[in-house]
Design a protein around this motif. Structure first.
Motif, PDB file in Angstrom:
ATOM      1  N   ILE A  93      47.027  43.816  49.081  1.00  0.00           N
ATOM      2  CA  ILE A  93      46.204  44.173  47.939  1.00  0.00           C
ATOM      3  C   ILE A  93      45.716  42.882  47.293  1.00  0.00           C
ATOM      4  O   ILE A  93      46.192  41.790  47.622  1.00  0.00           O
ATOM      5  N   ALA A  94      44.754  42.987  46.394  1.00  0.00           N
ATOM      6  CA  ALA A  94      44.215  41.787  45.750  1.00  0.00           C
ATOM      7  C   ALA A  94      43.985  42.042  44.270  1.00  0.00           C
ATOM      8  O   ALA A  94      43.613  43.156  43.872  1.00  0.00           O
ATOM      9  N   GLY A  95      44.216  41.019  43.458  1.00  0.00           N
ATOM     10  CA  GLY A  95      43.949  41.056  42.020  1.00  0.00           C
ATOM     11  C   GLY A  95      43.501  39.687  41.570  1.00  0.00           C
ATOM     12  O   GLY A  95      43.632  38.694  42.305  1.00  0.00           O
ATOM     13  N   TYR A  96      42.992  39.612  40.354  1.00  0.00           N
ATOM     14  CA  TYR A  96      42.385  38.366  39.900  1.00  0.00           C
ATOM     15  C   TYR A  96      43.399  37.385  39.308  1.00  0.00           C
ATOM     16  O   TYR A  96      44.382  37.769  38.670  1.00  0.00           O
ATOM     17  N   TYR A  97      43.119  36.125  39.563  1.00  0.00           N
ATOM     18  CA  TYR A  97      43.782  34.986  38.918  1.00  0.00           C
ATOM     19  C   TYR A  97      42.921  34.595  37.726  1.00  0.00           C
ATOM     20  O   TYR A  97      41.691  34.592  37.845  1.00  0.00           O
ATOM     21  N   PRO A  98      43.483  34.290  36.550  1.00  0.00           N
ATOM     22  CA  PRO A  98      44.916  34.130  36.276  1.00  0.00           C
ATOM     23  C   PRO A  98      45.609  35.382  35.751  1.00  0.00           C
ATOM     24  O   PRO A  98      46.787  35.318  35.386  1.00  0.00           O
ATOM     25  N   GLU A  99      44.923  36.508  35.695  1.00  0.00           N
ATOM     26  CA  GLU A  99      45.523  37.699  35.110  1.00  0.00           C
ATOM     27  C   GLU A  99      46.814  38.116  35.811  1.00  0.00           C
ATOM     28  O   GLU A  99      47.729  38.664  35.179  1.00  0.00           O
ATOM     29  N   CYS A 100      46.900  37.862  37.130  1.00  0.00           N
ATOM     30  CA  CYS A 100      48.088  38.265  37.895  1.00  0.00           C
ATOM     31  C   CYS A 100      49.148  37.172  37.976  1.00  0.00           C
ATOM     32  O   CYS A 100      50.177  37.355  38.646  1.00  0.00           O
ATOM     33  N   ASN A 101      48.930  36.044  37.321  1.00  0.00           N
ATOM     34  CA  ASN A 101      49.910  34.954  37.367  1.00  0.00           C
ATOM     35  C   ASN A 101      51.317  35.349  36.926  1.00  0.00           C
ATOM     36  O   ASN A 101      52.296  34.819  37.459  1.00  0.00           O
ATOM     37  N   PRO A 102      51.475  36.256  35.944  1.00  0.00           N
ATOM     38  CA  PRO A 102      52.843  36.610  35.544  1.00  0.00           C
ATOM     39  C   PRO A 102      53.683  37.195  36.665  1.00  0.00           C
ATOM     40  O   PRO A 102      54.910  37.264  36.546  1.00  0.00           O
ATOM     41  N   LEU A 103      53.061  37.612  37.766  1.00  0.00           N
ATOM     42  CA  LEU A 103      53.795  38.208  38.879  1.00  0.00           C
ATOM     43  C   LEU A 103      54.359  37.168  39.832  1.00  0.00           C
ATOM     44  O   LEU A 103      55.167  37.490  40.705  1.00  0.00           O
ATOM     45  N   VAL A 104      53.951  35.916  39.697  1.00  0.00           N
ATOM     46  CA  VAL A 104      54.386  34.858  40.619  1.00  0.00           C
ATOM     47  C   VAL A 104      55.665  34.222  40.082  1.00  0.00           C
ATOM     48  O   VAL A 104      55.644  33.578  39.030  1.00  0.00           O
ATOM     49  N   PRO A 105      56.801  34.383  40.758  1.00  0.00           N
ATOM     50  CA  PRO A 105      58.007  33.677  40.313  1.00  0.00           C
ATOM     51  C   PRO A 105      57.812  32.166  40.401  1.00  0.00           C
ATOM     52  O   PRO A 105      57.133  31.673  41.312  1.00  0.00           O
ATOM     53  N   LEU A 106      58.396  31.451  39.492  1.00  0.00           N
ATOM     54  CA  LEU A 106      58.250  29.997  39.490  1.00  0.00           C
ATOM     55  C   LEU A 106      58.792  29.386  40.778  1.00  0.00           C
ATOM     56  O   LEU A 106      58.280  28.373  41.265  1.00  0.00           O
ATOM     57  N   TRP A 107      59.809  30.027  41.356  1.00  0.00           N
ATOM     58  CA  TRP A 107      60.424  29.501  42.579  1.00  0.00           C
ATOM     59  C   TRP A 107      59.669  29.940  43.843  1.00  0.00           C
ATOM     60  O   TRP A 107      60.009  29.499  44.945  1.00  0.00           O
ATOM     61  N   HIS A 108      58.660  30.787  43.695  1.00  0.00           N
ATOM     62  CA  HIS A 108      57.902  31.282  44.852  1.00  0.00           C
ATOM     63  C   HIS A 108      56.785  30.285  45.152  1.00  0.00           C
ATOM     64  O   HIS A 108      55.625  30.488  44.811  1.00  0.00           O
ATOM     65  N   HIS A 109      57.164  29.192  45.803  1.00  0.00           N
ATOM     66  CA  HIS A 109      56.209  28.116  46.053  1.00  0.00           C
ATOM     67  C   HIS A 109      56.385  27.574  47.463  1.00  0.00           C
ATOM     68  O   HIS A 109      57.355  27.889  48.165  1.00  0.00           O
ATOM     69  N   GLU A 110      55.425  26.752  47.887  1.00  0.00           N
ATOM     70  CA  GLU A 110      55.510  26.114  49.198  1.00  0.00           C
ATOM     71  C   GLU A 110      56.797  25.290  49.261  1.00  0.00           C
ATOM     72  O   GLU A 110      57.136  24.584  48.325  1.00  0.00           O
ATOM     73  N   GLU A 111      57.485  25.371  50.385  1.00  0.00           N
ATOM     74  CA  GLU A 111      58.825  24.802  50.458  1.00  0.00           C
ATOM     75  C   GLU A 111      58.851  23.292  50.287  1.00  0.00           C
ATOM     76  O   GLU A 111      59.776  22.739  49.688  1.00  0.00           O
ATOM     77  N   LYS A 112      57.844  22.596  50.811  1.00  0.00           N
ATOM     78  CA  LYS A 112      57.809  21.137  50.702  1.00  0.00           C
ATOM     79  C   LYS A 112      56.887  20.665  49.583  1.00  0.00           C
ATOM     80  O   LYS A 112      57.233  19.769  48.820  1.00  0.00           O
ATOM     81  N   ALA A 113      55.719  21.268  49.485  1.00  0.00           N
ATOM     82  CA  ALA A 113      54.704  20.795  48.538  1.00  0.00           C
ATOM     83  C   ALA A 113      54.864  21.392  47.150  1.00  0.00           C
ATOM     84  O   ALA A 113      54.311  20.876  46.184  1.00  0.00           O
ATOM     85  N   LYS A 114      55.582  22.516  47.050  1.00  0.00           N
ATOM     86  CA  LYS A 114      55.820  23.217  45.786  1.00  0.00           C
ATOM     87  C   LYS A 114      54.545  23.777  45.151  1.00  0.00           C
ATOM     88  O   LYS A 114      54.497  24.001  43.946  1.00  0.00           O
ATOM     89  N   THR A 115      53.519  24.000  45.958  1.00  0.00           N
ATOM     90  CA  THR A 115      52.334  24.709  45.488  1.00  0.00           C
ATOM     91  C   THR A 115      52.686  26.175  45.294  1.00  0.00           C
ATOM     92  O   THR A 115      53.273  26.789  46.192  1.00  0.00           O
ATOM     93  N   PRO A 116      52.356  26.796  44.162  1.00  0.00           N
ATOM     94  CA  PRO A 116      52.664  28.221  43.978  1.00  0.00           C
ATOM     95  C   PRO A 116      52.110  29.066  45.122  1.00  0.00           C
ATOM     96  O   PRO A 116      50.960  28.890  45.543  1.00  0.00           O
ATOM     97  N   ALA A 117      52.941  29.981  45.639  1.00  0.00           N
ATOM     98  CA  ALA A 117      52.553  30.825  46.777  1.00  0.00           C
ATOM     99  C   ALA A 117      51.817  32.060  46.266  1.00  0.00           C
ATOM    100  O   ALA A 117      52.281  33.194  46.417  1.00  0.00           O
ATOM    101  N   SER A 118      50.644  31.822  45.695  1.00  0.00           N
ATOM    102  CA  SER A 118      49.907  32.879  45.001  1.00  0.00           C
ATOM    103  C   SER A 118      49.078  33.752  45.926  1.00  0.00           C
ATOM    104  O   SER A 118      48.407  34.675  45.457  1.00  0.00           O
ATOM    105  N   LYS A 119      49.089  33.476  47.221  1.00  0.00           N
ATOM    106  CA  LYS A 119      48.303  34.281  48.153  1.00  0.00           C
ATOM    107  C   LYS A 119      49.138  35.325  48.885  1.00  0.00           C
ATOM    108  O   LYS A 119      48.627  36.021  49.761  1.00  0.00           O
ATOM    109  N   ALA A 120      50.416  35.445  48.534  1.00  0.00           N
ATOM    110  CA  ALA A 120      51.259  36.482  49.142  1.00  0.00           C
ATOM    111  C   ALA A 120      52.452  36.736  48.231  1.00  0.00           C
ATOM    112  O   ALA A 120      53.507  36.119  48.381  1.00  0.00           O
ATOM    113  N   ILE A 121      52.264  37.647  47.287  1.00  0.00           N
ATOM    114  CA  ILE A 121      53.315  37.975  46.317  1.00  0.00           C
ATOM    115  C   ILE A 121      53.773  39.402  46.601  1.00  0.00           C
ATOM    116  O   ILE A 121      52.971  40.341  46.525  1.00  0.00           O
TER     117      ILE A 121
END
Length: 768
Positions: free
Chosen positions: A729-757
């Motif tokens: 499914i898809a929703g808009y950024y930044p409205e859906c940002n509250p759904l991204v856990p802070l720890w849900h990020h790229e393992e090495k780069a720590k970029t938020p994994a906002s394309k698969a929540i």
């Protein structure tokens, strides 16, 4: 026949089947000029956009051509320009009328649409308002507060739109203060690239330039919405498509810019209504399925080579001379089962073999990608797997071929080039010591998600923001925002009001600055600045319009005054001289980074910019092995695995609309996706709507499907049936940002994994 659906008081859905560009872009430009109250002055300014004697666009970072078109701007670039040169103003009288609590209730669009900030302001807790303050008082208190803190309890954040000169000064300020806490907007998007590429090919940026588009005979395109995020690239893609270059696209949604394009600057196309098909193949890969899709193409190439099809599919000479790790890569590809590849990618074996067939018949292939690859938990592996695919056929270091990550914000890449990094080993410490008397701290600093974690636990006490809207852009709002309000000091260097100025600390300042499009007069006269584009080329930029207010200071001046107030005796830098003549800042950059910036002041005006040296373009590999490395992905899964029986869990992709740039919301319409009047939507496949017992138009709440003790929900979203892979499914950024856990990020780069929540969907009780 087009069917219009209306849901609720605002939302209207009408499928858009026109090409990107065309009359839709022309009408959008007219609306932008009128809305910002610059119908007559705006066009004159736009004629200087991305020109050698003009200014570099303040929105996207796409490359600036040496021979620009008459109108070298796109629809979204025009929106950004009119948004900045607007005649609307946010004055002290505005703040006197509105409490901060009241302004917090405004949405993102109306906050920035209020206009340009005109005076420095300080938060007054007694009245819950921002009140005027003198520049001297502001700098004195900010310096006093910072001097009273431990250096590592302060964070110096940088937005991409800051110039090379300002970014260089800002990094020196932070290190003179005693910290490497220099998170930036790269942490939110392409840090994945900056980690992946050095390990694979020895450079942190892409290897392609604009010239390569004219020489390529194949383009593989992954996870980027060109029509919204970098529309000027459509000219290069259109030219390539007209030459018969196959463009094979992997993207979950069928984006209009990747389907067809009508050039608004072509009278023939505008009058005839003709458009150019862009993608010759379009594969709607599942979110997070790119690694599997790339492995499938690699597997098909090995099979073709084994059968002797299409001549020499694998470039053995290149691999033997330039590569390391081929046997391990080939064995990993062979061991990968087609059933797993199909399940993970959402694509058939036939589709991937078709894509591989096109690649196998090319002699010069470009690999273009965006945040659809980088914003995943294993995004580094995905980028490196894409590089592997390029290495198989020697597609790096030859004309028309190479890796082309599409960076987002203007100069987001450049600020890293001049020292904005949390990694002390990435800056020339000895030169900084000898040139400026600064001892570079040895402790690694904080990236954005780590800074947020430290704000939550109370370790960080101050945040200085050089542009941007960090509060709105970071994940896990339910945890971050309450903690942000407990900060001792927050400082925002801004051109416009945004949410980061309203979610403030105990002491809070708004320091309004000149925008890049404004004329910057200093002691020695009119000043220019420089930026780096997405292809690694440096350009000069001249301001064009009078400042929005006589009370504004330039970004270099603000940074210099903060330095004088905070670290007055810790550097040998002549801050006032630098502010009076920006060429001296560029001389200092050249002395610090001579390989890249030698003769900076002369070369910055070269049409098309001057390119930073990149060993990989010359097939010189600055890696640990001294060669380009095949790096094996550990898994085809790039994100959180959910149990097969959890069929109520779907993967959320966050999107940008046609009416926004990052957190700046120009309007509520997403023309290319046919959504008008509201951003409170969730796009779903019709099969998922029916499977989950929902209805189009129903109002629902999304809840993050992880059990870590934090309740993450976003409600009030209406379901829109859309062409998207099942299970996504898809929703808009930044409205859906509250759904991204802070720890849900790229393992090495720590970029938020906002394309698969992973989320669950539940119907709202009061749905209408």
């Amino acid at each position: 026949m087009t069917t219009t659906r209306k849901w609720g008081p605002d939302l209207e859905v009408e499928p858009y089947d026109a090409p990107a560009g065309g009359w839709g872009s022309v009408k959008s430009l007219a609306r932008s000029l009128t809305h910002s109250r610059v119908p007559f002055s705006g066009p004159r300014v736009l004629l200087k956009q991305n020109k050698p004697d003009g200014f570099a666009c303040v929105s996207c970072a796409w490359a600036k051509p040496a021979d620009p078109r008459v109108f070298e701007f796109c629809e979204n670039g025009a929106k950004a320009t009119t948004w900045e040169i607007t005649h609307k103003r946010v004055t002290p009288e505005f703040f006197a009328k509105h409490t901060v609590t009241e302004l917090e209730a405004w949405d993102d669009h109306h906050l920035e649409d209020a206009g340009r900030l005109t005076h420095p302001m300080r938060f007054d807790a007694a009245s819950d308002k921002y009140v005027p303050v003198s520049w001297d008082e502001a700098f004195a208190e900010i310096g006093r507060e910072l001097r009273a803190m431990e250096p590592d309890s302060a964070v110096f954040y940088t937005s991409g739109r800051a110039s090379l000169e300002t970014s260089f000064m800002y990094g020196l300020l932070a290190r003179a203060y005693g910290t490497n806490n220099l998170p930036d907007s790269s942490n939110m998007c392409h840090e994945t690239t900056s980690v992946a590429l050095p390990e694979s090919i020895g450079v942190p940026v892409g290897t392609c330039t604009l010239d390569d588009f004219a020489k390529t005979d194949c383009i593989l395109f992954f996870g980027q919405n060109v029509g919204t995020s970098s529309p000027r690239m459509l000219h290069e893609l259109q030219d390539a498509a007209k030459r018969g270059v196959p463009i094979v696209t992997f993207n979950p949604l069928r984006e209009r810019g990747l389907v067809e394009f009508a050039n608004p600057q072509s009278p023939a196309e505008m009058l005839s209504g003709s458009a150019t098909p862009i993608s010759s193949q379009y594969h709607q890969v599942k979110t997070g399925g790119d690694t599997a899709a790339i492995m499938g193409m690699a597997k098909a190439l090995l099979a073709m080579q084994a059968k002797g099809e299409s001549g020499r599919v694998i470039d053995w000479d290149f691999i033997h001379e330039h590569c390391h790790g081929w046997d391990e890569w080939a064995n990993a590809v062979k061991a990968c089962a087609w059933s797993d590849i199909e399940q993970r990618s959402g694509l058939t074996r036939g589709a991937l073999e078709a894509a591989a067939h096109v690649y196998a018949h090319s002699s010069a292939t470009m690999f273009i990608y965006g945040m659809g690859l980088t914003q995943h938990r294993k995004g580094v592996e995905t980028v490196q797997t894409l590089v592997n695919l390029a290495l198989m056929r020697g597609s790096i270091g030859r004309p028309g071929a190479g890796i082309c990550p599409v960076r987002g914000h203007s100069n987001v890449q450049g600020q890293r080039t001049v020292g904005i990094t949390e990694k002390p080993e990435m800056v020339p410490a000895d030169k900084i010591k000898s040139l400026f008397g600064i001892d570079v701290p040895r402790k690694k600093g904080l990236v954005t998600v780590d800074a947020c974690a430290k704000i939550i636990d109370g370790s960080v006490r101050a945040v200085i923001q050089l542009g941007g809207n960090l509060v709105r852009s970071v994940p896990d709002h339910r945890l971050v925002v309450p903690a942000w309000r407990k900060l001792r000091l927050t400082v925002q260097i801004l051109t416009k009001l945004n949410r980061s100025a309203l979610v403030h600390g105990e002491i809070s300042y708004i320091l309004p600055c000149l925008g890049r499009i404004e004329i910057d007069e200093q002691a020695t006269g009119r000043q220019a600045v420089a930026i780096e584009d997405s292809t690694g080329c440096m350009h000069g930029s001249w301001g064009q319009v009078r400042p929005a207010s006589p009370h504004l200071l330039s970004e270099p001046r603000i940074v210099a005054e903060l330095a004088k107030a905070t670290v007055p005796n810790r550097t040998t830098i002549p801050w006032d001289e630098w502010v009076g003549d920006y060429s001296k800042i560029r001389d200092a950059i050249a002395a610090t980074y001579p390989d890249i910036f030698h003769d900076f002041n002369a070369r910055m005006w070269k049409p098309g910019g001057f390119h930073r040296p990149l060993g990989a373009r010359e097939r010189t590999w600055k890696t640990k092995t001294g060669k380009a490395n095949f790096i094996i992905p550990k898994s085809l899964s790039t994100d959180i695995d959910t149990a097969p029986e959890a069929r109520d869990v779907v993967q959320l992709i966050t999107l940008r609309s046609n009416g926004q740039f990052n957190t700046t919301i120009y309007n509520y319409d997403d023309r290319f996706r046919g959504i008008y009047g509201s951003r409170q939507v969730v796009l779903m496949h019709r099969n998922d709507i029916e499977r989950l017992g929902l209805q189009e138009g129903a109002m629902v709440t999304l809840a993050t499907a992880v059990d870590d003790g934090v309740d993450r929900q976003v409600g009030g979203l209406r379901i829109v049936a859309y062409d998207i892979p099942e299970g996504c499914i898809a929703g808009y950024y930044p409205e859906c940002n509250p759904l991204v856990p802070l720890w849900h990020h790229e393992e090495k780069a720590k970029t938020p994994a906002s394309k698969a929540i992973p989320v669950r969907i539940k119907a709202d009780a009061l749905a209408s």
